[in-house]
Structure formats: C-alpha cells, structure tokens
Design a protein around this motif. Sequence first.
Motif, PDB file in Angstrom:
ATOM      1  N   ILE A 134      -9.982   0.202  -5.163  1.00  0.00           N
ATOM      2  CA  ILE A 134     -10.416  -1.080  -4.614  1.00  0.00           C
ATOM      3  C   ILE A 134      -9.167  -1.938  -4.402  1.00  0.00           C
ATOM      4  CG2 ILE A 134     -11.745  -3.186  -5.037  1.00  0.00           C
ATOM      5  CD1 ILE A 134     -13.535  -1.499  -6.909  1.00  0.00           C
ATOM      6  N   THR A 135      -8.929  -2.360  -3.179  1.00  0.00           N
ATOM      7  CA  THR A 135      -7.739  -3.179  -2.919  1.00  0.00           C
ATOM      8  C   THR A 135      -8.006  -4.125  -1.751  1.00  0.00           C
ATOM      9  OG1 THR A 135      -5.325  -3.120  -2.628  1.00  0.00           O
ATOM     10  CG2 THR A 135      -6.617  -1.516  -1.360  1.00  0.00           C
ATOM     11  N   GLY A 136      -7.358  -5.280  -1.797  1.00  0.00           N
ATOM     12  CA  GLY A 136      -7.519  -6.284  -0.751  1.00  0.00           C
ATOM     13  C   GLY A 136      -8.842  -7.026  -0.819  1.00  0.00           C
ATOM     14  N   GLN A 137      -9.554  -6.897  -1.919  1.00  0.00           N
ATOM     15  CA  GLN A 137     -10.900  -7.440  -2.040  1.00  0.00           C
ATOM     16  C   GLN A 137     -10.971  -8.632  -2.990  1.00  0.00           C
ATOM     17  OE1 GLN A 137     -13.606  -5.852  -0.269  1.00  0.00           O
ATOM     18  NE2 GLN A 137     -11.791  -4.927   0.658  1.00  0.00           N
ATOM     19  N   ALA A 184       0.815  -1.222   0.000  1.00  0.00           N
ATOM     20  CA  ALA A 184       0.000   0.000   0.000  1.00  0.00           C
ATOM     21  C   ALA A 184       0.846   1.268   0.000  1.00  0.00           C
ATOM     22  CB  ALA A 184      -0.941   0.002   1.201  1.00  0.00           C
ATOM     23  N   GLY A 185       1.983   1.229   0.667  1.00  0.00           N
ATOM     24  CA  GLY A 185       2.839   2.401   0.736  1.00  0.00           C
ATOM     25  C   GLY A 185       3.338   2.863  -0.615  1.00  0.00           C
ATOM     26  N   ARG A 186       3.325   1.960  -1.585  1.00  0.00           N
ATOM     27  CA  ARG A 186       3.754   2.304  -2.944  1.00  0.00           C
ATOM     28  C   ARG A 186       2.560   2.529  -3.871  1.00  0.00           C
ATOM     29  NH1 ARG A 186       6.894  -2.480  -4.698  1.00  0.00           N
ATOM     30  NH2 ARG A 186       7.002  -1.285  -6.635  1.00  0.00           N
ATOM     31  N   GLY A 187       1.367   2.549  -3.286  1.00  0.00           N
ATOM     32  CA  GLY A 187       0.184   2.824  -4.104  1.00  0.00           C
ATOM     33  C   GLY A 187      -0.216   1.678  -5.001  1.00  0.00           C
ATOM     34  N   ILE A 188       0.217   0.464  -4.678  1.00  0.00           N
ATOM     35  CA  ILE A 188      -0.114  -0.712  -5.498  1.00  0.00           C
ATOM     36  C   ILE A 188      -1.385  -1.356  -4.959  1.00  0.00           C
ATOM     37  CG2 ILE A 188       0.620  -3.026  -6.186  1.00  0.00           C
ATOM     38  CD1 ILE A 188       3.507  -2.018  -6.119  1.00  0.00           C
ATOM     39  N   SER A 189      -2.392  -1.486  -5.802  1.00  0.00           N
ATOM     40  CA  SER A 189      -3.621  -2.174  -5.402  1.00  0.00           C
ATOM     41  C   SER A 189      -3.515  -3.651  -5.763  1.00  0.00           C
ATOM     42  CB  SER A 189      -4.850  -1.546  -6.074  1.00  0.00           C
ATOM     43  OG  SER A 189      -4.801  -1.711  -7.478  1.00  0.00           O
ATOM     44  N   VAL A 190      -4.124  -4.470  -4.919  1.00  0.00           N
ATOM     45  CA  VAL A 190      -4.069  -5.926  -5.095  1.00  0.00           C
ATOM     46  C   VAL A 190      -5.483  -6.465  -4.928  1.00  0.00           C
ATOM     47  CG1 VAL A 190      -2.891  -8.049  -4.431  1.00  0.00           C
ATOM     48  CG2 VAL A 190      -1.794  -5.842  -3.981  1.00  0.00           C
ATOM     49  N   THR A 191      -6.006  -7.118  -5.957  1.00  0.00           N
ATOM     50  CA  THR A 191      -7.377  -7.614  -5.906  1.00  0.00           C
ATOM     51  C   THR A 191      -7.473  -9.018  -6.484  1.00  0.00           C
ATOM     52  OG1 THR A 191      -7.759  -6.430  -7.988  1.00  0.00           O
ATOM     53  CG2 THR A 191      -8.572  -5.384  -5.986  1.00  0.00           C
ATOM     54  N   ALA A 192      -8.587  -9.678  -6.157  1.00  0.00           N
ATOM     55  CA  ALA A 192      -8.912 -10.989  -6.724  1.00  0.00           C
ATOM     56  C   ALA A 192     -10.305 -10.899  -7.345  1.00  0.00           C
ATOM     57  CB  ALA A 192      -8.878 -12.065  -5.647  1.00  0.00           C
ATOM     58  N   VAL A 193     -10.489 -11.546  -8.471  1.00  0.00           N
ATOM     59  CA  VAL A 193     -11.778 -11.567  -9.152  1.00  0.00           C
ATOM     60  C   VAL A 193     -12.229 -13.020  -9.262  1.00  0.00           C
ATOM     61  CG1 VAL A 193     -13.044 -11.022 -11.264  1.00  0.00           C
ATOM     62  CG2 VAL A 193     -11.249  -9.476 -10.453  1.00  0.00           C
ATOM     63  N   GLY A 194     -13.438 -13.298  -8.760  1.00  0.00           N
ATOM     64  CA  GLY A 194     -13.969 -14.660  -8.771  1.00  0.00           C
ATOM     65  C   GLY A 194     -15.106 -14.803  -9.768  1.00  0.00           C
ATOM     66  N   PRO A 195     -14.832 -15.219 -10.993  1.00  0.00           N
ATOM     67  CA  PRO A 195     -15.913 -15.424 -11.966  1.00  0.00           C
ATOM     68  C   PRO A 195     -16.801 -16.595 -11.564  1.00  0.00           C
ATOM     69  CG  PRO A 195     -13.752 -15.321 -13.042  1.00  0.00           C
ATOM     70  CD  PRO A 195     -13.518 -15.500 -11.581  1.00  0.00           C
TER      71      PRO A 195
END
Length: 251
Positions: free
Chosen positions: A237-240, A177-188
């Motif tokens: 949207i991050t961590g979702q 987060a400190g570098r502004g990087i978002s991390v997400t998962a998508v569940g189709p």
Amino acid sequence: MSEHTLTGKNVLIAGGAKNLGGLIARQAAEAGANVGIHYNSASSRPEAEETLAAVESAGTRGVILQGDLTVPANVTRLFADAESALGTLDVAVNTAGKVLRKPIAETTEDEYDAMFDINAKAAYFFIQEAGKHLADGGKIITIVTSLLAAFTDGYSTYAGGKAPVEHFTRAAAKEFAGRGISVTAVGPGPMDTPFFYGQETPERVAFHASQAMGDQLTQIEDVAPIVRFLATDGWWITGQTIFANGGYTTR
C-alpha cells in the motif's frame, strides 16, 4: 518483496514520547525494532523517558531525540542523530501535529503560520529526510486526520494544514518507488487523547463519538496496529490516505 517483521529494524518516530506515538514506539519494540523516540518540548521529556524504558524492557535499543521540527535543519539533525545512534533507518513515522478549533474570522496570522508550520512544513521535510536516509524497502508513514474527508466548521487551519500531506505522500510514493519505499498517510478519527479534548465541548465530544461504531471515539489502540501493518505486511500500500475512524467519515 519487503520484510514481514520488524525484528532488527530501526524505526524513528516523530512525536514518539506519548499518546499514539508512544504506543507505536512500544509496539515497534515488542515487534523487535530498535526505536528512535522524538519529542518536541521539555515538558514531554519525562514521557519520552518512560517510553524509552518500555522499549528497552522489550529487549531492543532506543534513543531519545529532541527538536522543533518546524525548523528543517532540526529535521536533518534528527535523522542524522537517529542514524548515528541506531544505524540505517528502515521506518519513519511522523505522528507530530497541532490542533486548533477556531472560526476563520477569528484566526490570527500567527495561528495560521503555527498550524501550517507543524502540520505541513514539518511533515514535508520529515518525508524529504526520510527519503534521503531510509534503506531501500523502507516505509514512511504520516499521521493526518479524518477531517480531510469531513465537511465541517472550525478546523480550517488543522484540516487545511494536514491536507497538503496527502499530496506530499503521493509525490514521494512515486519518487521513492524505485527504491521500494512505500509512503502512506493514516487519518484517525477524533481520538480519545488530550490532543482532542481541549478543542471541544462535552456536547461535541458526544456527537463525534456517536458518528463511529459503538458510539466511541477512536482509540490509539485502534490506530497503532495499522501503522505496524503498513511498516510490515502492508508495504504494498503506497501513496494512499487510510481513514481509520470506525466509520466516522470517508470519501
């Protein structure tokens, strides 16, 4: 604040040769991105070449990269080679996965290991390398499965193998987060691709379709724009884990 466009960005897609990954690659190029197209086995090489041609037809640069991502050293090499070919990476999308429908009582140790190697281990080290290589403000997106919100039989090693990715995603979202990087998962939801049909009977296919809007399976065209959104305007949207399944299931 993040960029709202992919113009001039460099995107790496694991499993980017065909199906959902191939469409994500094409849409990224149409949005102005240069694209690294990863594929696993030699049988996917022709489709990787077709996707590369589509990327180049969109007027951007592309590169084909092969590797078995269950070996962490290959994940390291994948990011290094993509960076060497395209420049600093901005978006990393992992669509790779392996599906198995089998009762717990019949599942072998080799099957268990193979399922967790591709669905969990490869995903972990993909996120790790993305965290090392992506530019500040980057995006990391992993394709999981809506089975993470389902209560069903048969998919213990598939849903089980994807489940850890939610925890990887949350931890990485905090750590990067400190570098502004978002991390997400998508569940189709169950997708209308060969990946799905080999595991199901026609009756079960019909049942799965009946659980979503319009009595239909999830289409790759339903999911790819969500990935593009997360890589651009949806960066906050991050961590979702986002369940993209037409109402198939939720939690």
